[in-house]
Design a protein around this motif. Structure first.
Motif, PDB file in Angstrom:
ATOM      1  N   LEU A  46     -14.916   3.031   2.320  1.00  0.00           N
ATOM      2  CA  LEU A  46     -13.987   3.331   3.492  1.00  0.00           C
ATOM      3  C   LEU A  46     -13.165   4.524   3.046  1.00  0.00           C
ATOM      4  CD1 LEU A  46     -12.479   2.356   5.820  1.00  0.00           C
ATOM      5  CD2 LEU A  46     -11.051   0.877   4.272  1.00  0.00           C
ATOM      6  N   LEU A  47     -12.920   4.643   1.736  1.00  0.00           N
ATOM      7  CA  LEU A  47     -12.311   5.916   1.148  1.00  0.00           C
ATOM      8  C   LEU A  47     -12.791   6.913   1.500  1.00  0.00           C
ATOM      9  CD1 LEU A  47     -10.214   4.574  -1.940  1.00  0.00           C
ATOM     10  CD2 LEU A  47      -9.304   4.809   0.419  1.00  0.00           C
ATOM     11  N   TRP A  48     -14.178   7.062   1.232  1.00  0.00           N
ATOM     12  CA  TRP A  48     -14.913   8.440   1.474  1.00  0.00           C
ATOM     13  C   TRP A  48     -14.714   8.849   2.835  1.00  0.00           C
ATOM     14  CZ3 TRP A  48     -20.415   6.848  -0.575  1.00  0.00           C
ATOM     15  CH2 TRP A  48     -20.058   6.844  -1.992  1.00  0.00           C
ATOM     16  N   HIS A  52      -7.435  11.446   1.582  1.00  0.00           N
ATOM     17  CA  HIS A  52      -6.204  11.025   0.718  1.00  0.00           C
ATOM     18  C   HIS A  52      -5.828  11.613  -0.342  1.00  0.00           C
ATOM     19  CE1 HIS A  52      -9.847   9.080  -0.712  1.00  0.00           C
ATOM     20  NE2 HIS A  52      -9.351   9.056  -2.062  1.00  0.00           N
ATOM     21  N   PRO A  53      -4.697  11.601  -0.853  1.00  0.00           N
ATOM     22  CA  PRO A  53      -4.362  12.758  -1.789  1.00  0.00           C
ATOM     23  C   PRO A  53      -4.617  11.968  -3.247  1.00  0.00           C
ATOM     24  CG  PRO A  53      -2.399  11.330  -1.182  1.00  0.00           C
ATOM     25  CD  PRO A  53      -3.581  11.147  -0.338  1.00  0.00           C
ATOM     26  N   ASP A  54      -4.681  13.303  -4.250  1.00  0.00           N
ATOM     27  CA  ASP A  54      -5.077  12.668  -5.548  1.00  0.00           C
ATOM     28  C   ASP A  54      -3.978  12.974  -6.580  1.00  0.00           C
ATOM     29  OD1 ASP A  54      -7.017  11.513  -7.777  1.00  0.00           O
ATOM     30  OD2 ASP A  54      -6.793  13.550  -8.239  1.00  0.00           O
ATOM     31  N   GLY A  57      -1.212   8.445  -2.933  1.00  0.00           N
ATOM     32  CA  GLY A  57       0.233   8.468  -2.359  1.00  0.00           C
ATOM     33  C   GLY A  57       0.662   6.857  -2.333  1.00  0.00           C
ATOM     34  N   PRO A  58       1.914   6.580  -1.991  1.00  0.00           N
ATOM     35  CA  PRO A  58       2.564   5.429  -2.043  1.00  0.00           C
ATOM     36  C   PRO A  58       2.277   4.705  -0.708  1.00  0.00           C
ATOM     37  CG  PRO A  58       4.295   7.213  -1.245  1.00  0.00           C
ATOM     38  CD  PRO A  58       3.039   7.804  -1.892  1.00  0.00           C
ATOM     39  N   TYR A  59       1.645   5.259   0.295  1.00  0.00           N
ATOM     40  CA  TYR A  59       1.216   4.428   1.480  1.00  0.00           C
ATOM     41  C   TYR A  59      -0.215   3.906   1.090  1.00  0.00           C
ATOM     42  CZ  TYR A  59       4.795   6.677   4.527  1.00  0.00           C
ATOM     43  OH  TYR A  59       5.853   6.968   4.788  1.00  0.00           O
ATOM     44  N   LEU A  60      -0.880   4.510   0.292  1.00  0.00           N
ATOM     45  CA  LEU A  60      -2.257   4.111  -0.231  1.00  0.00           C
ATOM     46  C   LEU A  60      -2.259   3.199  -1.004  1.00  0.00           C
ATOM     47  CD1 LEU A  60      -5.155   3.977   0.195  1.00  0.00           C
ATOM     48  CD2 LEU A  60      -5.275   5.993  -1.333  1.00  0.00           C
TER      49      LEU A  60
END
Length: 224
Positions: A46-48, A52-54, A57-60
């Motif tokens: 799903l993450l692929w 998203h940041p590295d 982030g707080p949301y993830l």
């Protein structure tokens, strides 16, 4: 052990039973248990698909925590549907699964590839070992007569490549596949050996912690 041999495979001799564990069918309860065990392992896929940041982030991070909270809560409430004989509750198994992942999220900020690698090893490595050991049977391990060499082969053969791909897909900056396989396969093999050790401790917790620590060590040694 004599009663177990008579119930599982009445036609096998005592000598053969001492050397190997015969294959056995998976009951519906065990099938449900394996499906639930492996389901979180699809999270890296799903993450692929989601930029998203590295580090995350707080949301993830919040989404990961919320997802685990929901899965753990629902699993505890419905534990009777996939409990094995003699299991009073599933707190040890379920929390043992979640604790290494949640610890990795907080302890290895910016190295979330370790989170996904550990998750996949728990989901598909440990899950495949149980499936292979029960469905295929095989020679008993010298140090643990309740587990088979088949289980370890399934653990490493299935969990290792998938964990390596999860590590490779999340690693920032990117690394080569061979380096990712050194980390993923090394962590998986170590976790498989840890899972096979006959102790009274929780298997999930032991596998998760071993995979995480070995993966972190190998990443430092081969990736830097």
């Amino acid at each position: 052990q004599m009663l177990e041999r008579a119930l599982v495979s009445p036609g096998i001799s005592t000598a053969e039973w001492d050397m190997r564990i015969p294959a056995r069918d998976l009951n519906p309860c065990e099938v449900r248990r394996r499906m639930l065990h492996m389901l979180p392992g699809f999270f890296p896929c799903l993450l692929w698909l989601i930029p998203h940041p590295d580090p995350w982030g707080p949301y993830l991070v919040g989404a990961v925590l919320a997802t685990f909270a929901v899965v753990c809560s629902s699993s505890l409430l419905q534990f009777a549907a996939f409990a094995r004989e003699g299991e009073a509750n599933g707190r040890g198994s379920i929390l043992g699964y979640a604790i290494p992942i949640l610890a990795a999220v907080f302890l290895f900020r910016g190295r979330e590839e370790l989170v996904l690698m550990t998750l996949v090893i728990l989901a598909f490595g440990d899950g495949s070992a149980t499936l292979g050991g029960m469905k295929l049977g095989g020679r008993r391990l010298p140090w643990n007569r309740k587990k088979t060499l088949t289980g370890i082969v399934c653990f490493v053969g299935i969990g290792g490549p998938l964990a390596s791909l999860a590590f490779w897909g999340e690693c920032r900056p990117g690394i080569s596949l061979p380096l990712a396989f050194v980390c993923g396969m090394g962590a998986t093999l170590t976790a498989a050996i840890a899972e096979s050790i006959p102790t009274k401790g929780n298997d999930n917790l032991r596998v998760g912690v071993t995979a995480l620590l070995m993966g972190a060590l190998l990443e430092r040694l081969v990736v830097g």
